[in-house]
Design an enzyme around this catalytic site. Structure first.
Site, PDB file in Angstrom:
ATOM      1  N   HIS A 149       0.825  -1.299   0.052  1.00  0.00           N
ATOM      2  CA  HIS A 149       0.022  -0.062   0.026  1.00  0.00           C
ATOM      3  C   HIS A 149       0.834   1.291  -0.120  1.00  0.00           C
ATOM      4  CE1 HIS A 149      -3.742  -2.112   0.414  1.00  0.00           C
ATOM      5  NE2 HIS A 149      -3.336  -2.816   1.692  1.00  0.00           N
ATOM      6  N   TYR A 306      -4.225 -12.459   8.310  1.00  0.00           N
ATOM      7  CA  TYR A 306      -4.089 -11.949   9.749  1.00  0.00           C
ATOM      8  C   TYR A 306      -4.842 -13.090  10.739  1.00  0.00           C
ATOM      9  CZ  TYR A 306      -3.117  -7.756   7.316  1.00  0.00           C
ATOM     10  OH  TYR A 306      -2.454  -6.961   6.576  1.00  0.00           O
TER      11      TYR A 306
END
Length: 328
Positions: A149, A306
């Site tokens: 990102h 995650y």
């Protein structure tokens, strides 16, 4: 793997407002993926303790890098820095208020060890690229914090420096080196760095409905490369059907190497997903296998993922597939 990654451990993520959620991009992610990797390749990892400041400065805007270095000097253990004012040019503001011209969200706090950890993560990516350039063999870097990102002058999405394009720029010196991003989210930083020499290819959830929540006026073209949006509830078979044309386009470029931004957050049940997708053991194995069948070396870099309980299994699935693809 980066030796200093554990120094980056913010407490909360405010991306969805208040109350915040516990910060999901935790140090244990690296150990979980490593556990799955070592079930397939039992070799001991090489810890990278350096900081790729020169390479980072060559890729990112100078004022952005200098801001991060300067704000890091002010942070004490226990501090968490989040920008509070957001404008395009805060160059005249006190240092603590300048972060809002380099970040557009409040989900990626900086702590005392964050910038050092990010430079070390960048060094791991560069080291993996160097290993591929020298040996012609695949290399894996368990980068943390992740990087896809990060833009030229922007952090967010848990990313500070664009590890994938640090690696791709090193390898593109010898020929075309695409980036293939298979994280759940669009790596919007990659759109800023994509070039004919290092095009960006991505399969991802709708980036308007999901992070990075692109401006509604943003176009759907990738520039050099291709963007593929995963429909809600995409399963293994549908995912692989979308993957194959992307791999064919990459092959047509006759690259000398490939950088893979590997996100395990496409796995079934990962809590980061807003629009669910359902990539399971077979999907991860086949993804790895199809990448492993490419006739050029690959740098695999860790991005998202995650679910700490599922990470070892999905990592083992992917890396077993990569191994089997090389053997095909």
């Amino acid at each position: 793997m980066p030796a200093l990654h554990a120094g980056h451990a913010p407490s909360h993520d405010f991306s969805d407002g208040y109350p915040p959620v516990p910060y999901p991009e935790v140090p244990q992610r690296v150990e979980a993926v490593l556990h799955g990797l070592q079930r397939i390749w039992p070799a001991q990892p090489i810890e990278v303790a350096g900081q790729a400041l020169e390479a980072v400065r060559a890729l990112h805007d100078a004022d952005y890098v200098e801001f991060l270095l300067a704000i890091a000097e002010t942070l004490q253990p226990g501090d968490e820095y989040i920008p509070t004012v957001f404008h395009p040019d805060l160059g005249g503001a006190p240092l603590r208020h300048r972060g809002g011209m380099y970040c557009a969200e409040i989900g990626s706090p900086l702590v005392a060890g964050t910038v050092e950890a990010a430079l070390c993560s960048a060094a791991a990516a560069v080291a993996a690229a160097e290993a591929v350039a020298e040996s012609g063999e695949d290399a894996i870097a368990l980068c943390r914090p992740p990087g896809h990102h990060a833009g030229r002058r922007r952090w967010g999405g848990y990313c500070l420096f664009n590890n994938a394009y640090l690696a791709a720029h090193r390898l593109a010196a010898a020929g075309i080196c695409p980036v293939l991003d298979v994280d759940y989210h669009l790596g919007d930083g990659g759109l800023e760095f994509a070039s004919e020499q290092a095009p960006y290819f991505s399969l991802h959830a709708d980036p308007w409905r999901n992070y990075p929540h692109l401006d509604a006026r943003a176009g759907r073209e990738a520039g050099p490369g291709a963007l593929v949006v995963l429909p809600r509830d995409t399963d293994d078979a549908e995912y692989l059907e979308l993957l194959d044309p992307v791999l064919a386009r990459i092959d047509s470029l006759e690259p000398t190497a490939l950088v893979v931004s590997l996100g395990f957050d496409i796995a079934t049940g990962d809590g980061i997903q807003d629009d669910p997708v359902h990539i399971g053991p077979e999907g991860f194995h086949t993804l790895g296998r199809r990448i492993g069948r490419r006739p050029f070396p690959v740098v695999v870099l860790l991005e998202g993922g995650y679910d700490l309980e599922a990470l070892p299994e999905r990592a083992a699935d992917f890396f077993a597939g990569l191994r089997d693809g090389r053997a095909d």
